[in-house]
Each structure stands twice: as C-alpha cells, then as structure tokens.
Write a protein that holds these residues in place. Structure first.
Motif, mmCIF file in Angstrom:
data_model
loop_
_atom_site.group_PDB
_atom_site.id
_atom_site.type_symbol
_atom_site.label_atom_id
_atom_site.label_comp_id
_atom_site.label_asym_id
_atom_site.label_seq_id
_atom_site.Cartn_x
_atom_site.Cartn_y
_atom_site.Cartn_z
ATOM 1 N N GLN A 39 -6.280 -1.712 -9.254
ATOM 2 C CA GLN A 39 -5.953 -2.861 -8.426
ATOM 3 C C GLN A 39 -5.103 -3.899 -9.149
ATOM 4 O O GLN A 39 -4.261 -4.569 -8.543
ATOM 5 C CB GLN A 39 -7.248 -3.511 -7.910
ATOM 6 N N ARG A 40 -5.321 -4.053 -10.451
ATOM 7 C CA ARG A 40 -4.534 -5.046 -11.188
ATOM 8 C C ARG A 40 -3.061 -4.666 -11.217
ATOM 9 O O ARG A 40 -2.190 -5.502 -10.940
ATOM 10 C CB ARG A 40 -5.067 -5.195 -12.606
ATOM 11 N N LYS A 41 -2.793 -3.405 -11.522
ATOM 12 C CA LYS A 41 -1.403 -2.936 -11.542
ATOM 13 C C LYS A 41 -0.783 -3.014 -10.153
ATOM 14 O O LYS A 41 0.381 -3.409 -9.989
ATOM 15 C CB LYS A 41 -1.365 -1.495 -12.071
ATOM 16 N N ARG A 42 -1.567 -2.663 -9.155
ATOM 17 C CA ARG A 42 -1.112 -2.716 -7.763
ATOM 18 C C ARG A 42 -0.726 -4.140 -7.368
ATOM 19 O O ARG A 42 0.290 -4.371 -6.707
ATOM 20 C CB ARG A 42 -2.257 -2.209 -6.888
ATOM 21 N N PHE A 43 -1.535 -5.093 -7.800
ATOM 22 C CA PHE A 43 -1.275 -6.490 -7.476
ATOM 23 C C PHE A 43 -0.023 -6.994 -8.190
ATOM 24 O O PHE A 43 0.816 -7.677 -7.583
ATOM 25 C CB PHE A 43 -2.478 -7.350 -7.873
ATOM 26 N N ILE A 44 0.136 -6.681 -9.457
ATOM 27 C CA ILE A 44 1.287 -7.149 -10.240
ATOM 28 C C ILE A 44 2.589 -6.608 -9.669
ATOM 29 O O ILE A 44 3.578 -7.331 -9.527
ATOM 30 C CB ILE A 44 1.122 -6.766 -11.726
ATOM 31 N N ILE A 45 2.596 -5.311 -9.309
ATOM 32 C CA ILE A 45 3.813 -4.721 -8.733
ATOM 33 C C ILE A 45 4.105 -5.328 -7.366
ATOM 34 O O ILE A 45 5.266 -5.590 -7.021
ATOM 35 C CB ILE A 45 3.673 -3.186 -8.655
ATOM 36 N N SER A 46 3.058 -5.582 -6.571
ATOM 37 C CA SER A 46 3.249 -6.241 -5.268
ATOM 38 C C SER A 46 3.848 -7.624 -5.455
ATOM 39 O O SER A 46 4.729 -8.053 -4.687
ATOM 40 C CB SER A 46 1.913 -6.349 -4.527
ATOM 41 N N LEU A 47 3.389 -8.330 -6.474
ATOM 42 C CA LEU A 47 3.915 -9.660 -6.780
ATOM 43 C C LEU A 47 5.391 -9.574 -7.155
ATOM 44 O O LEU A 47 6.212 -10.396 -6.723
ATOM 45 C CB LEU A 47 3.110 -10.264 -7.927
ATOM 46 N N PHE A 48 5.740 -8.571 -7.940
ATOM 47 C CA PHE A 48 7.132 -8.356 -8.344
ATOM 48 C C PHE A 48 7.999 -8.051 -7.118
ATOM 49 O O PHE A 48 9.133 -8.545 -7.004
ATOM 50 C CB PHE A 48 7.208 -7.207 -9.348
ATOM 51 N N ILE A 49 7.472 -7.244 -6.189
ATOM 52 C CA ILE A 49 8.197 -6.927 -4.956
ATOM 53 C C ILE A 49 8.488 -8.195 -4.170
ATOM 54 O O ILE A 49 9.574 -8.359 -3.608
ATOM 55 C CB ILE A 49 7.391 -5.920 -4.097
ATOM 56 N N MET A 50 7.515 -9.121 -4.118
ATOM 57 C CA MET A 50 7.723 -10.379 -3.405
ATOM 58 C C MET A 50 8.769 -11.243 -4.087
ATOM 59 O O MET A 50 9.618 -11.856 -3.430
ATOM 60 C CB MET A 50 6.409 -11.149 -3.299
ATOM 61 N N PHE A 51 8.722 -11.305 -5.421
ATOM 62 C CA PHE A 51 9.604 -12.213 -6.141
ATOM 63 C C PHE A 51 11.075 -11.804 -6.057
ATOM 64 O O PHE A 51 11.958 -12.649 -6.236
ATOM 65 C CB PHE A 51 9.185 -12.315 -7.607
ATOM 66 N N ILE A 52 11.363 -10.535 -5.786
ATOM 67 C CA ILE A 52 12.769 -10.102 -5.710
ATOM 68 C C ILE A 52 13.495 -10.802 -4.560
ATOM 69 O O ILE A 52 14.460 -11.542 -4.791
ATOM 70 C CB ILE A 52 12.874 -8.568 -5.597
ATOM 71 N N PRO A 53 13.089 -10.611 -3.284
ATOM 72 C CA PRO A 53 13.805 -11.326 -2.203
ATOM 73 C C PRO A 53 13.574 -12.828 -2.247
ATOM 74 O O PRO A 53 14.481 -13.610 -1.930
ATOM 75 C CB PRO A 53 13.222 -10.700 -0.925
ATOM 76 N N MET A 54 12.376 -13.248 -2.649
ATOM 77 C CA MET A 54 12.069 -14.674 -2.699
ATOM 78 C C MET A 54 12.985 -15.386 -3.694
ATOM 79 O O MET A 54 13.527 -16.460 -3.411
ATOM 80 C CB MET A 54 10.605 -14.858 -3.090
#
Length: 439
Positions: free
Chosen positions: A137-152
């Motif tokens: 879950q930690r890795k899943r969360f970090i990658i999800s956060l990275f996905i958000m930060f790209i367009p944001m």
C-alpha cells in the motif's frame, strides 16, 4: 430495436434529468447575466451555452453507450498525450485571466486542463485497479501521488491555481475508496491544510491584524523558521531511528509522522509565500476580511453576498435582479452565476438547485456501491470527488466562506470546456451503472 430497448431499460434517467435541469438553469441565468439596467440583452453568451449544452448532451449519451472497460488498453497512451498537450499549452497557449491555459483558433478555444481531469481519473483508476493485489500500500500510494503531481504541476506552471486544486480531492476520494490506509491519505491532507495555514497567517498579521503576534513571528522570521525546521526534522529522524531499534513501539512512528507533516508544512509554506502572485495574496486577504479592500479585491465577495442576501425567501423574480443588471458582479456568468440565481429565485430556488446536486451525488454513491468491478468503482469515486469539490468551493466562494479560486459551478457556469468535461464524466457514470446489468 433490441439494443435500443436494452439501452432504455438500463438508462439512468435520474442522472439525465438532474443534469438537464441544471444545464437549463445555467442557460436561463447566463441569459439573465447579459441583461443590462435598461432591460436590453448585451451578451450572446447564452447562445453559445445552448450550443455547448446540446453538444454536451450528445457527448454524454455517446460516452454512456461506450463500454468504459475497453478504455483500459489505451489509457496510459491517452494520459501521456494529455500531459504533452498541457506542456504545449504552457509554451504556445493563449493567455486568459493571467494564465496561459487555452488553445484555440480565433474566437474558438478550449481549456485542456479541464479535459485532463477526465484522463487523470481514468489513468489513476486504471493504476489502482491494476495494482490492487500486486503492490504494497505504501508504494501504491506514493506512485498514485506521483501520478497526481504530473498534471497538477503542469497546470500550476501555466499558472492556473484554481484548476490544479481540483486534482487533489479527486486523488483523495479515489485512494480512500481504493483501500489506501487512512494514515497515508491524512498525511497529505493534514500537510496541505497546515501549509495553507502557515501561508495565510503572516498575511493575516501584516494586512489584517496590523500588529505583531508572538507565535506568528516564527513564520515571518527566516532564521526562526530555519531553526524550527531543523528541530522538527531532527525529531523526525530520531523517531525513525527509534522505530528501527524498537519495532514494537508505535509512539516513535506517530512522532515521526507528525514531525514530518509539521516540517514539510514549514518548508512548503515558505516557498508558497514566495511564489504567490499579488492578486492571489489579495484573494486570501479579502477571504479573511472582505472590507480590507472593499472597492478592490473584496468587491466581488461583498457584492455577491449582497445579491444572495437580497433574494430573501422567494427572490426578486427572474430577470429582476439588480446586482447583475447594474454590473456590480464581475465574472457574473462564470464564477458568480449562483449569486444571480440566489438573488432572482431566493432561498427556495437555491434549495431546488441544491436538491438537484444532492440527487447527482447520491446517485453517484449508489453507482460506486454497485459497480461491477474495481475499475468502474474508481472512476465513479473520482467523478464524485470532482463534482463535490466544484460544488462546495464555488458555492462557498460566492457566500464568502471560501477563498475566490475561479472554480466554476459545474453545469451552471458559462464555459464549454468545463461543461463538456462534466457531461463526459456523467456519461462515464452512466456507462459504469449500465454495465452492472450486463448492457
């Protein structure tokens, strides 16, 4: 004929009629916003909104007929293309309201960041569905956060702060529904809230209070801030060492958890204070106290609250509003459309609009609960996060309980890009809903 009957059998008429009613309200009050004090219509915005509304309905129905599960194989490529368009927009886009966020030819233009919301929802849903059983879950969360930060990040670079903020609640809603541990989600949420607070407090001290406050001095004195950052950072590091040597003692974990939030907020609020533009600082000031600049940055909020208050129970009557017709409300067909509606239809009209939004939210929650697979579940939760955020922020903004961010009220505010985006999202909801029954 069989296809048509099956489509009608599982068609979501509740969503359709709620959206159609809100779009109709929007067209009516965009027309009202174009009436001047002499009773003459001086704007053709309502005509464009009718065209966008009609074409948006066709888009919504078209997307509802598509099987959302077939998007799976193309989603990474679509996300990459959307990010490339955002980069192109940053360098070659058209300036509108201080941001290079539009592409177009002549009078026709679109805002790519609006459509990227849909792509972001699909891509994050694809990733969360793909990794539900294969990653911790930690890795899943970090990658999800990275996905958000790209367009944001690309949208912030335009710079368009209001639109970029929408990605945050979408991310929170989807990761929560995906089963990411709440402590990870709260880490980002609390860090964001604390960063905003630390950014606003020095502004409040200098522009509103006009006197020094002892505990805010840490935020205004760079040396004191650095000392506090070093101190909290050291506490965090020592706590992590404690976690390593005393694995069963959870106190060390929570000390490092909150120390990291506090330290990160101190760092990010410092940079936020440096990069905020003057008009953004003024928006924060007038949110705290609109009368700090009543004829400047505070004008919009004051006039909006006046319009809402003058509506009383039943309103002044359609086309009888004074705040809009005498042009006291800037951006009245976009950001402040709800103010016009409130003045002319009153409390009863507001409650009718609230009821329509509430039905959309409840219907979306029903679709989330009954989705046939994780991918559809994630899509519906992302759409819900986006819809609720737009509603709360825009309505809160015109009432003076939220800062002015330039976020439109979906389905009502003037604008083709936001309207089409919202209707495509409703089409996705309908697609998720109908596939539950095997259509």
């Amino acid at each position: 004929m069989k296809l048509n009957l099956k489509f009608l059998q599982f068609f979501d008429f509740i969503l359709f009629f709620c959206v159609a009613a809100l779009v109709t309200f929007g067209i009516l009050f965009i027309y009202s916003s174009g009436i001047n004090s002499d009773g003459e219509n001086v704007s053709s915005e309502y005509v464009k909104q009718i065209i966008w509304g009609g074409s948006g309905m066709l888009m919504m129905l078209g997307v509802s007929l598509l099987d959302y599960r077939r998007f799976n194989r193309y989603i990474p490529q679509i996300f990459a293309a959307a990010c490339a368009v955002l980069i192109f927009t940053k360098f070659f886009g058209r300036y509108v309201n201080g941001a290079r966020s539009w592409l177009g030819i002549g009078p026709f233009g679109i805002q790519p960041s609006e459509f990227t919301k849909v792509v972001f929802i699909l891509f994050l849903a694809w990733y969360l569905d793909k990794t539900k059983k294969t990653q911790d879950q930690r890795k899943r969360f970090i990658i999800s956060l990275f996905i958000m930060f790209i367009p944001m990040g690309l949208i912030l670079a335009q710079p368009d702060l209001g639109t970029s903020l929408v990605y945050f609640p979408i991310f929170l809603a989807m990761t929560f529904i995906a089963g990411i541990p709440v402590r990870y989600i709260l880490f980002i949420f609390l860090g964001g809230m604390m960063t905003i607070t630390f950014t606003v407090l020095p502004i409040w001290e200098s522009q509103i209070a006009h006197h020094s406050v002892i505990f805010i001095r840490v935020l205004t004195n760079t040396t004191l801030r650095l000392i506090l950052i070093f101190a909290t950072g050291s506490i965090g590091v020592l706590s992590m060492l404690g976690m390593f040597f005393y694995r069963h003692n959870k106190y060390f974990y929570w000390i490092s958890y909150f120390a990291a939030i506090f330290c990160g907020a101190l760092i990010f609020s410092y940079f936020a204070g440096k990069v905020l533009k003057e008009y953004q600082v003024m928006r924060l000031i007038v949110f705290i106290d609109p009368y700090a600049d009543p004829r400047g940055a505070g004008w919009n909020i004051i006039q909006s609250k006046t319009a809402i208050g003058s509506g009383n129970l039943l309103g002044r009557g359609y086309l009888q509003g004074t705040q809009s017709h005498y042009r006291f409300l800037p951006e009245q067909s976009t950001d402040f459309i709800f103010s016009i509606l409130s003045e002319e239809l009153g409390f009863v009209g507001c409650m009718a609009v609230f009821a329509l939004y509430f039905l959309i939210f409840m219907r979306t929650i029903f679709i989330i609960k009954n989705a046939s697979n994780t991918f559809g579940l994630m899509i519906a939760s992302g759409v819900l996060g986006m819809f609720v955020f737009h509603f709360l922020v825009n309505v809160g903004m015109v009432m003076g309980i939220m800062p002015i961010t330039g976020i439109p009220l979906l389905f009502l505010s003037y604008g083709g890009s936001s309207l089409w985006t919202a209707m495509i999202c409703v089409g996705l909801l309908m697609s998720v809903s109908s596939r539950k029954f095997g259509f």
